[in-house]
Scaffold this motif. Sequence first.
Motif, short mmCIF file in Angstrom:
data_model
loop_
_atom_site.label_atom_id
_atom_site.label_comp_id
_atom_site.label_asym_id
_atom_site.label_seq_id
_atom_site.Cartn_x
_atom_site.Cartn_y
_atom_site.Cartn_z
N GLY A 7 -1.11 8.15 3.19
CA GLY A 7 -1.61 9.22 2.32
C GLY A 7 -3.11 9.45 2.37
N CYS A 8 -3.81 8.83 3.30
CA CYS A 8 -5.26 9.04 3.39
C CYS A 8 -5.53 10.53 3.61
CB CYS A 8 -5.88 8.28 4.55
SG CYS A 8 -5.30 6.59 4.76
N CYS A 65 -6.22 13.31 1.01
CA CYS A 65 -7.57 13.47 0.45
C CYS A 65 -8.63 13.70 1.54
CB CYS A 65 -7.97 12.23 -0.34
SG CYS A 65 -6.96 11.95 -1.79
N HIS A 66 -8.41 13.11 2.69
CA HIS A 66 -9.39 13.20 3.78
C HIS A 66 -8.88 14.13 4.87
CE1 HIS A 66 -11.97 9.83 2.55
NE2 HIS A 66 -10.87 9.23 2.13
N PRO A 118 -14.41 12.80 2.09
CA PRO A 118 -15.12 13.30 3.28
C PRO A 118 -14.23 13.39 4.53
CG PRO A 118 -15.88 11.08 2.68
CD PRO A 118 -14.99 11.53 1.59
N PHE A 139 -13.31 12.65 8.15
CA PHE A 139 -13.60 11.45 8.94
C PHE A 139 -14.45 11.75 10.18
CE2 PHE A 139 -9.61 9.49 6.97
CZ PHE A 139 -10.36 8.70 6.11
N ILE A 199 -18.14 11.39 9.23
CA ILE A 199 -18.67 10.13 8.70
C ILE A 199 -19.66 9.54 9.69
CG2 ILE A 199 -18.03 7.76 8.14
CD1 ILE A 199 -15.65 8.91 6.66
N MET A 219 -14.88 1.65 2.22
CA MET A 219 -13.75 1.96 1.34
C MET A 219 -13.91 1.28 0.00
SD MET A 219 -10.58 1.78 4.01
CE MET A 219 -9.27 1.91 2.80
N HIS A 242 -16.45 2.94 -2.22
CA HIS A 242 -15.97 4.21 -2.76
C HIS A 242 -14.71 4.02 -3.58
CE1 HIS A 242 -18.89 6.61 -0.64
NE2 HIS A 242 -18.60 5.97 0.48
N ALA A 280 -14.28 5.83 -6.99
CA ALA A 280 -14.17 7.29 -6.83
C ALA A 280 -12.80 7.65 -6.27
CB ALA A 280 -15.28 7.79 -5.92
N MET A 281 -12.33 6.87 -5.31
CA MET A 281 -11.00 7.12 -4.75
C MET A 281 -9.95 6.98 -5.83
SD MET A 281 -10.23 5.51 -1.09
CE MET A 281 -11.44 5.29 0.18
N GLN A 306 -9.50 9.88 -8.10
CA GLN A 306 -8.68 10.94 -7.51
C GLN A 306 -7.19 10.57 -7.54
OE1 GLN A 306 -9.73 13.89 -6.74
NE2 GLN A 306 -11.83 13.30 -7.27
N ILE A 307 -6.94 9.29 -7.32
CA ILE A 307 -5.55 8.85 -7.31
C ILE A 307 -4.94 9.05 -8.69
CG2 ILE A 307 -4.11 6.75 -7.17
CD1 ILE A 307 -5.90 5.94 -4.79
N THR A 336 -1.96 11.00 -4.84
CA THR A 336 -1.13 10.16 -4.00
C THR A 336 -1.14 8.75 -4.56
OG1 THR A 336 -0.92 9.27 -1.76
CG2 THR A 336 -3.12 9.77 -2.49
N PRO A 342 -3.22 3.39 -1.48
CA PRO A 342 -2.72 2.95 -0.17
C PRO A 342 -2.81 1.44 0.01
CG PRO A 342 -4.87 4.01 0.05
CD PRO A 342 -4.52 4.07 -1.39
C1 HEC Z 1 -6.80 10.01 -3.71
C2 HEC Z 1 -7.73 10.43 -2.67
C3 HEC Z 1 -8.05 9.46 -1.59
C4 HEC Z 1 -7.20 8.73 -0.80
C5 HEC Z 1 -5.67 8.69 -0.87
C6 HEC Z 1 -8.00 8.02 0.15
N1 HEC Z 1 -9.31 8.29 -0.07
FE1 HEC Z 1 -10.88 7.56 0.99
N2 HEC Z 1 -12.18 8.51 -0.23
C7 HEC Z 1 -11.82 9.35 -1.25
C8 HEC Z 1 -13.01 9.83 -1.89
C9 HEC Z 1 -13.05 10.78 -3.08
C10 HEC Z 1 -14.10 9.26 -1.19
C11 HEC Z 1 -15.55 9.47 -1.43
C12 HEC Z 1 -15.95 8.69 -2.62
C13 HEC Z 1 -17.40 8.84 -2.94
O1 HEC Z 1 -18.00 9.85 -2.60
O2 HEC Z 1 -17.90 7.89 -3.54
C14 HEC Z 1 -13.53 8.42 -0.16
C15 HEC Z 1 -14.28 7.67 0.74
C16 HEC Z 1 -13.75 7.00 1.81
C17 HEC Z 1 -14.53 6.31 2.82
C18 HEC Z 1 -16.02 6.18 2.86
C19 HEC Z 1 -16.59 7.33 3.62
C20 HEC Z 1 -18.08 7.19 3.84
O3 HEC Z 1 -18.79 8.11 3.50
O4 HEC Z 1 -18.51 6.15 4.33
C21 HEC Z 1 -13.65 5.78 3.73
C22 HEC Z 1 -13.99 4.97 4.98
C23 HEC Z 1 -12.34 6.12 3.28
N3 HEC Z 1 -12.44 6.86 2.12
C24 HEC Z 1 -11.18 5.77 3.94
C25 HEC Z 1 -9.92 5.99 3.44
C26 HEC Z 1 -8.70 5.51 4.07
C27 HEC Z 1 -8.65 4.73 5.38
C28 HEC Z 1 -7.66 5.89 3.28
C29 HEC Z 1 -6.21 5.60 3.47
C30 HEC Z 1 -5.85 4.22 3.67
C31 HEC Z 1 -8.22 6.62 2.15
N4 HEC Z 1 -9.58 6.65 2.27
C32 HEC Z 1 -7.48 7.19 1.14
C33 HEC Z 1 -10.55 9.70 -1.65
C34 HEC Z 1 -9.39 9.17 -1.11
#
Ligand code: HEC
Length: 386
Positions: free
Chosen positions: A130-131, A134-135, A146, A148, A151, A164, A167, A170-171, A174-175, A180, A183
């Motif tokens: 489910g990444c 959002c991404h 953001p 990918f 990045i 990860m 963040h 913040a993630m 959103q969850i 979603t 993960p």
């Molecule tokens: C519910 C939404 C959501 C899901 C699902 C999610 N992310 Fe994110 N992710 C975010 C948000 C929002 C940010 C930025 C947070 C911030 O700005 O502080 C982020 C930031 C990140 C970053 C840091 C990016 C940077 O600028 O360095 C990484 C790496 C990342 N996510 C990887 C993943 C991966 C891999 C998965 C799946 C396993 C995942 N994310 C699932 C919302 C999500």
Amino acid sequence: MRIRAFTIFFLLFLAVSSYGQEIDLPTDPLNGRIVFEEKKCIGCHAIGGYGGTAGPDLSREQYFGSVLELASIIWNHTPQMNRKFRQLRMDRPKLTENEMLDLLGFLYYLRYLGEPGSVANGKRLLDSKGCITCHSVAGQGGKVGPDFKTIQRYSAPLYMVQAMWNHGPAMQEQIKKGKTKYPILTGQDMVDVAAYLRQVSSADVEVRMSVGNPKKGRVLFEQKSCSNCHVGEGKRKRIESGLIKIDLKKGVTEVASAMWNHGQAMLQYMQQASIHWPRFQGNEMADIIAYIYFLGFEDHEGSDRRGGRVFGEKGCNSCHVKGGEGKGPDLASLKKLDSPVRMIQLMWNHAGDMEDLLITQNKRWPELSPEEMRDLYAYLRKMSKE
Ligand code: HEC
Ligand code: HEC
Ligand code: HEC
Ligand code: HEC
């Protein structure tokens, strides 16, 4: 409730002396690589296909054991190793205590070094975990996190974990909005995702994390307030007080995944306890994971009583006699034995002469199980001089 109690207990127990010894930690697990070459282990053992073939390729095995478990493996192979030493007319290398520690650290770390990720599986995981809700990757996908492609930098899996983790809150925000599920990453997922992200990223700065310095990790474990809720080494009293013992005998990837997977629960606990979500920079994530990883180095206490029996049953007392009348020295005159690493170092250094003597006496090599090693250590430590 429980968390409040933790905090109070934590303050209380700061005042109480901790129980149990600190583990011997290598400063840089890669130092062991240098020792491995200097002492010519590489002449017989390959690492990832590179090196001699007289002994097994050591990167094929997993050595996640405690110090004395690793010691037992090495000890039990002594006769086969010695045979090769004689055939190849090599001198058995002598090791200092630090060299032994570095070697054990290196063996322990081997598996971590060469884990290649699967780009194809990483791509699939972005979907299935489910990444991608959002991404996005080059514009395709969700817009909450953001893209990918944009990045700036990461390549090493641990660097991605760090990003990860930072963040995380913040993630999770959103969850909560129902985008979603959180993960959960298992097995090699982390490495595969990192491999894929590395490929899609347009960044030309390749960031590599060094393998992590477990001693720095030990300090960070306090600084980042992990120790408010967790105990690393020993400190039985603090475990009894409700702190959670981290006891993961696993590879680095799995340790990193465990930390990530528990992120949701930890955030809740931290919010309840008014602890700020700790953020990591530079090499800190690698350091703290290295520390958690090396917690597996810790041995539980053996019994000196059983150790005394082992000493007799394995024939140690046929050479090590009280008063020093045997072929070997009276071990009661040993300088205080205060680390398992020193015991295995002394035993390694004398294994050559010892085997020669045993051959002339037509005796078998005394194998030692990890349990016996622990008991022996407890016995020798008690017996050695204050
Ligand atoms: C519910 C939404 C959501 C899901 C699902 C999610 N992310 Fe994110 N992710 C975010 C948000 C929002 C940010 C930025 C947070 C911030 O700005 O502080 C982020 C930031 C990140 C970053 C840091 C990016 C940077 O600028 O360095 C990484 C790496 C990342 N996510 C990887 C993943 C991966 C891999 C998965 C799946 C396993 C995942 N994310 C699932 C919302 C999500
Ligand atoms: C002269 C050749 C030779 C050298 C040099 C040598 N070894 Fe070995 N090693 C062997 C042989 C042969 C075995 C046993 C294989 C067996 O039992 O089948 C072995 C076994 C081992 C094992 C156990 C492997 C297993 O089965 O899991 C370890 C660990 C090990 N050696 C570490 C070292 C280290 C560390 C050094 C350097 C200080 C070293 N060896 C130097 C020949 C050598
Ligand atoms: C406020 C309390 C709290 C703090 C602070 C905290 N943790 Fe945790 N941690 C927990 C709890 C509770 C769990 C178990 C969560 C669960 O059941 O999913 C846990 C689980 C873990 C696990 C998984 C253990 C396992 O056996 O799978 C790891 C690894 C971990 N934490 C590392 C850390 C690190 C590193 C820090 C510091 C950066 C830290 N924790 C800070 C409460 C905390
Ligand atoms: C066949 C004789 C013999 C047997 C059996 C034997 N040793 Fe030794 N041991 C020696 C000799 C000789 C030395 C001193 C010379 C050397 O270091 O090579 C020694 C040295 C040691 C030392 C280092 C002492 C010091 O002051 O540096 C330790 C520790 C030790 N042995 C432990 C053991 C243990 C544990 C056993 C049983 C598993 C054992 N030995 C079995 C002959 C033996």
